[in-house]
Design a protein around this motif. Structure first.
Motif, PDB file in Angstrom:
ATOM      1  N   UNK A   1       0.847  -1.189  -0.065  1.00 32.78           N
ATOM      2  CA  UNK A   1      -0.412   0.129  -0.203  1.00 32.78           C
ATOM      3  C   UNK A   1       0.488   0.904  -0.196  1.00 32.78           C
ATOM      4  N   UNK A   2       0.862   2.308  -0.197  1.00 28.23           N
ATOM      5  CA  UNK A   2       1.047   3.709  -0.083  1.00 28.23           C
ATOM      6  C   UNK A   2      -0.147   5.031   0.358  1.00 28.23           C
ATOM      7  N   UNK A   3      -1.118   4.332   0.786  1.00 33.05           N
ATOM      8  CA  UNK A   3      -2.320   4.856   1.689  1.00 33.05           C
ATOM      9  C   UNK A   3      -1.285   5.614   3.408  1.00 33.05           C
ATOM     10  N   UNK A   4      -0.065   5.978   3.411  1.00 34.81           N
ATOM     11  CA  UNK A   4       0.405   6.475   4.599  1.00 34.81           C
ATOM     12  C   UNK A   4       0.635   7.910   4.478  1.00 34.81           C
ATOM     13  N   UNK A   5       1.334   8.124   2.668  1.00 39.83           N
ATOM     14  CA  UNK A   5       2.082   9.496   2.640  1.00 39.83           C
ATOM     15  C   UNK A   5       1.541  10.407   2.798  1.00 39.83           C
ATOM     16  N   UNK A   6      -0.146  11.630   3.146  1.00 39.28           N
ATOM     17  CA  UNK A   6      -0.605  12.234   3.776  1.00 39.28           C
ATOM     18  C   UNK A   6      -0.574  12.098   5.523  1.00 39.28           C
ATOM     19  N   UNK A   7      -0.566  10.883   5.589  1.00 35.91           N
ATOM     20  CA  UNK A   7      -0.012  10.839   6.987  1.00 35.91           C
ATOM     21  C   UNK A   7       1.663  11.031   7.420  1.00 35.91           C
ATOM     22  N   UNK A   8       2.585  11.230   6.756  1.00 39.94           N
ATOM     23  CA  UNK A   8       3.527  11.442   6.833  1.00 39.94           C
ATOM     24  C   UNK A   8       3.821  12.900   6.587  1.00 39.94           C
ATOM     25  N   UNK A   9       2.863  13.295   5.617  1.00 37.77           N
ATOM     26  CA  UNK A   9       3.332  15.221   6.055  1.00 37.77           C
ATOM     27  C   UNK A   9       2.362  15.543   6.911  1.00 37.77           C
ATOM     28  N   UNK A  10       1.064  15.109   7.148  1.00 42.91           N
ATOM     29  CA  UNK A  10       0.143  15.913   8.734  1.00 42.91           C
ATOM     30  C   UNK A  10      -0.112  15.139   9.550  1.00 42.91           C
ATOM     31  N   UNK A  11       0.242  14.154   9.975  1.00 35.63           N
ATOM     32  CA  UNK A  11      -0.108  12.706  10.892  1.00 35.63           C
ATOM     33  C   UNK A  11       0.299  13.306  12.071  1.00 35.63           C
ATOM     34  N   UNK A  12       1.544  13.934  12.266  1.00 36.55           N
ATOM     35  CA  UNK A  12       0.882  14.401  14.051  1.00 36.55           C
ATOM     36  C   UNK A  12       0.446  15.334  13.590  1.00 36.55           C
ATOM     37  N   UNK A  13       0.034  16.173  14.867  1.00 34.91           N
ATOM     38  CA  UNK A  13      -0.972  17.524  15.140  1.00 34.91           C
ATOM     39  C   UNK A  13       0.212  18.824  15.281  1.00 34.91           C
ATOM     40  N   UNK A  14      -0.455  19.917  14.875  1.00 34.93           N
ATOM     41  CA  UNK A  14      -0.086  21.197  14.486  1.00 34.93           C
ATOM     42  C   UNK A  14       0.639  20.994  13.417  1.00 34.93           C
ATOM     43  N   UNK A  15       1.097  22.671  12.937  1.00 34.76           N
ATOM     44  CA  UNK A  15       1.853  22.820  12.284  1.00 34.76           C
ATOM     45  C   UNK A  15       3.332  22.902  12.007  1.00 34.76           C
ATOM     46  N   UNK A  16       4.084  21.877  10.803  1.00 34.83           N
ATOM     47  CA  UNK A  16       5.310  21.610  10.849  1.00 34.83           C
ATOM     48  C   UNK A  16       5.078  20.939   9.507  1.00 34.83           C
ATOM     49  N   UNK A  17       6.928  21.098   9.671  1.00 31.89           N
ATOM     50  CA  UNK A  17       7.155  20.237   7.857  1.00 31.89           C
ATOM     51  C   UNK A  17       8.810  19.142   8.003  1.00 31.89           C
ATOM     52  N   UNK A  18       8.070  18.371   7.049  1.00 33.49           N
ATOM     53  CA  UNK A  18       8.428  16.895   7.300  1.00 33.49           C
ATOM     54  C   UNK A  18       9.452  16.172   6.355  1.00 33.49           C
TER      55      UNK A  18
END
Lengths: 399, 278, 88
Positions: A130-147
């Motif tokens: 699967x490749x379903x965690x790509x947005x979670x990688x970007x936004x999964x933790x709360x708050x504004x950040x860059x990854x």
């Protein structure tokens, strides 16, 4: 097993036939990783198994924690003890790690987190891709950040990008995500491990001032602060609360919050030329650009070839670095091409980023896949043909 | 005006200040809260321990007690809720020379961090845990904790707690801790001694400290002033060294058994890891 | 101190005398020191510090034996005792 040499220090060198998970573990060891805290989960278990066997041979420590939350917490702790540390997991474990990924980001803790993605949601399809965690990688933790997230498409790339992930983590003092998938993790191929002296090693940036003049979160000009670790006499205070340059909590000041969050984001965005790695194949002259990452970039090669055989001008843009997103490159290409085709093993995640950056100047066609298998070449080919056929005009990123 | 205080010498610094972050004092804890006294006992214990203070690390979770790491002039980590122990585990394994102490509250260590607590105890990870138990979540204004006595009132058990609480020493002993003690904050000398013993102990050592939360738990349960609450815990305490911690349940009323319950020797995680590598 | 018999080592025993130091602005007036001083050296004053708390003051300086209990009990690192000579 080919030309193999285990040097005295326990590091492998030579040509091997190994699966992606094993290559990931060996890459980590070559990168200097000496701590692994993990929890078994299909299809990432082989990374833990390999690390459990290999780390003691190179003077490192493996510990199987009680869950993935504990795993990432221990990895952060080990990093603050001055060690290069990593963990590896898959979807459900990745979800559990999200809160402490945020702790790693706000405390600027270098570490590597590998997600061997499988079919989801929930327990989903543990043994399938699967490749379903790509947005979670970007936004999964709360708050504004860059990854920072890298996406390898073969065992060799998984080896190489694991090393790169460690170096980026140290360079920018942030957790780096290696977003691989079950297909790559369980694929067995030739992996070449170069001599250790040829492998890049970015050493942790240490403070150049004595403890009384050290501000743990005062950044160098590139936005990254030098890092003193526990036991080095700097008496640091590290907190997940919004903090000032001294590292002290300041939870009621909007200015402190703004300064901190802006810097956390800027240190990635301002250095995106260094971080973003793309592989392009005939993109410049293309009418249609297939934008893909991970195993989907590899499976896209065949439909791209088929389309070219049909006389279509198709390029392949492979996102080796998925986050930060190659925004500038897509914006640059959008007016020159007719459309982008984005095959991914989810129902539309990176395609939305492509569509956003295309800004209506070129259409974006998603080739979705719910997970559990790879795209059929014809599905991608059909999408390419749809871009070039005159009746298709509107952007389509919803399945 | 304070110059008028009779026979008092006005000072700017305290002898313990070298181990404190003076620029962060006074701390956030309420008047009459026991947490400051726990910190005093901890600093006093550090002064008596023969340790390089650069190698002592304090890790806290979230909550009132979670702020402890931020007031000590040591390497200190204020982690996420419940994760102090696994974070400390990583620190210890990353650099085994470090002396790692977890100071956190009952809610942090026993509820959200309960799983980590029992597994660190099971592994006999070489950590000292000081668990300050004030029977509720003070930071968020007094909600139910896994240590709240049955029938006690909190903001989320307004009709009385319908749950059975954790008995921290029993849990620690049962899951494998090598040193277990419990004191109230008024047992300052004994608490200090237990912290010294715990930090000298190889393996997973646990010191539970019963502390008043006059602002919330005390108020909800009509325990009077901070001073009265502290005195109540102390008066109800019965020192029973080496007794069975299974008998050390704490009810809304009745005695509180304190003392040293466990002091045993067994290989730590690092001992066994090194043994396995050879 | 009134003794019912003269202790054998009385000539060797020295009774330390202490001075109470206060960092007034740290005090939150919890009264622990004054309540638990075993020699009743301290009492709460009626004065306020700038944070609005009543700090303690000394009622009977000569009674302090430098046991240090106030130092240990104080949650605020606001009070400590220093030994200043002794009585024979």
């Amino acid at each position: 097993m080919g030309r193999r040499r285990v040097s005295n220090n326990g590091i492998l060198q030579g040509s091997f036939f190994m699966d992606g998970d094993t290559a990931c573990a060996e890459g980590a060891i070559c990168a200097g990783c000496r701590f692994f805290g993990g929890y078994p989960i299909t299809p990432a278990t082989e990374i833990a198994e390999r690390m459990a066997r290999r780390l003691p041979q190179v003077g490192g420590t493996y510990i199987q924690m009680e869950d993935e939350i504990a795993s990432i917490s221990a990895v952060l702790g080990a990093s603050w003890a001055g060690t290069r540390a990593m963990t590896a997991t898959s979807g459900p474990g990745f979800s559990l790690m999200m809160e402490n990924l945020g702790l790693g980001i706000i405390t600027e803790t270098p570490c590597v987190l590998v997600n061997v993605q499988r079919g989801g949601p929930s327990t989903g399809m543990p043994t399938l891709v699967g490749q379903g965690d790509m947005m979670q990688a970007r936004w999964g933790s709360h708050g504004p950040y860059e990854t920072i997230a890298l996406s390898p498409g073969s065992p060799q790339e998984l080896f190489d990008l694991t090393i790169r992930a460690f170096n980026l983590a140290e360079k920018y003092r942030t957790p780096v995500l290696v977003m691989t998938d079950e297909a790559v993790g369980h694929m067995t191929e030739r992996v070449v491990i170069p001599p250790l002296e040829e492998i890049e090693y970015y050493a942790r940036r240490k403070p150049q001032v004595p403890p009384n003049g050290y501000l743990p979160y005062r950044p160098d000009p590139d936005g990254v602060p030098p890092m003193a670790c526990a036991g080095e006499g700097y008496r640091i205070h590290v907190t997940g609360l919004t903090h000032n340059e001294k590292g002290y909590p300041d939870t009621v000041s909007v200015e402190t919050q703004q300064k901190l969050v802006e810097r956390l984001i800027r240190k990635i965005r301002a250095n995106q030329d260094d971080i973003i790695e793309l592989r392009e194949d005939q993109v410049e002259e293309a009418d249609v650009v297939v934008v893909a990452y991970g195993i989907s970039a590899r499976t896209a090669a065949r439909p791209v070839r088929m389309a070219r055989e049909m006389g279509l001008k198709v390029g392949l843009l492979k996102l080796v670095t998925v986050w930060p997103f190659a925004e500038e490159r897509i914006r640059e290409l959008a007016p020159k091409v007719e459309g982008f085709v984005v095959p991914e093993i989810n129902m539309g995640q990176i395609a939305q980023e492509v569509e956003r950056c295309a800004g209506g100047q070129a259409q974006t066609i998603l080739v979705p896949h719910a997970g559990g298998g790879l795209h059929h070449p014809n599905d991608v080919l059909e999408a390419i043909k749809r871009v070039t056929s005159p009746q298709s005009t509107s952007a389509e990123t919803s399945p | 005006m304070v110059d008028e205080l009779t026979d008092v010498l006005i000072s700017k610094h305290h002898p313990m200040d070298k181990l404190l972050r003076q620029d962060r004092l006074p701390h956030i804890w309420c008047s009459g809260c026991g947490l400051g006294t726990v910190l005093t006992c901890f600093v006093s214990a550090l002064e008596k321990l023969d340790l390089d203070m650069d190698q002592v690390v304090v890790v806290s979770g979230i909550g009132c007690t979670g702020r402890a790491a931020g007031y000590l002039n040591l390497d200190g980590f204020h982690t996420t809720h419940g994760r102090a122990i696994p974070f400390a585990t990583g620190l210890k394994l990353g650099n085994p020379e470090l002396k790692v102490v977890v100071i956190s509250g009952d809610g942090d260590l026993m509820a959200i961090g309960g799983n980590h607590f029992i597994h660190a105890a099971r592994r006999n990870m070489d950590l000292t845990v000081i668990c300050v138990n004030n029977f509720n979540y003070g930071m968020t204004s007094g909600q139910l904790a896994p240590t709240t006595p049955t029938n006690a009132r909190t903001s989320t058990s307004p009709y009385g707690n319908a749950e059975h609480p954790f008995n921290v020493p029993y849990l620690a002993a049962a899951t494998g801790a090598t040193y277990v003690a419990r004191w109230t904050v008024l047992h300052v000398r004994r608490l200090e001694r237990s912290i010294i013993e715990a930090m000298n102990k190889r393996g997973f050592s646990v010191v539970e400290v019963i502390s008043p939360c006059p602002t919330y738990y005390g108020r909800w349960n009509k325990m009077g002033s901070a001073l009265e609450q502290m005195k109540y815990y102390h008066d109800k305490s019965t020192i029973r060294h080496w007794s069975d911690p299974a008998q050390a349940d704490i009810g809304l009323e009745g005695q509180i058994i304190v003392g040293r319950f466990v002091d045993i020797d067994k290989p730590t995680f690092c001992d066994l890891l090194q043994g396995a590598d050879q | 101190m009134k003794l019912w018999r003269k202790p054998l080592d009385q000539d060797r025993v020295v009774v330390p005398r202490g001075e109470i130091h206060l960092i007034v602005e740290r005090c939150k007036g919890c009264q622990l020191c004054a309540t638990y001083c075993p020699r009743d050296v301290l009492e709460m004053s009626s004065l306020f510090n700038t944070r609005g708390y009543h700090p303690p003051q000394v009622r009977n300086a000569r009674r302090c034996l430098v046991c240090g209990l106030c130092t240990m009990l104080c949650p605020e690192f606001a009070i400590y005792v220093e030994e200043v000579g002794h009585d024979q």
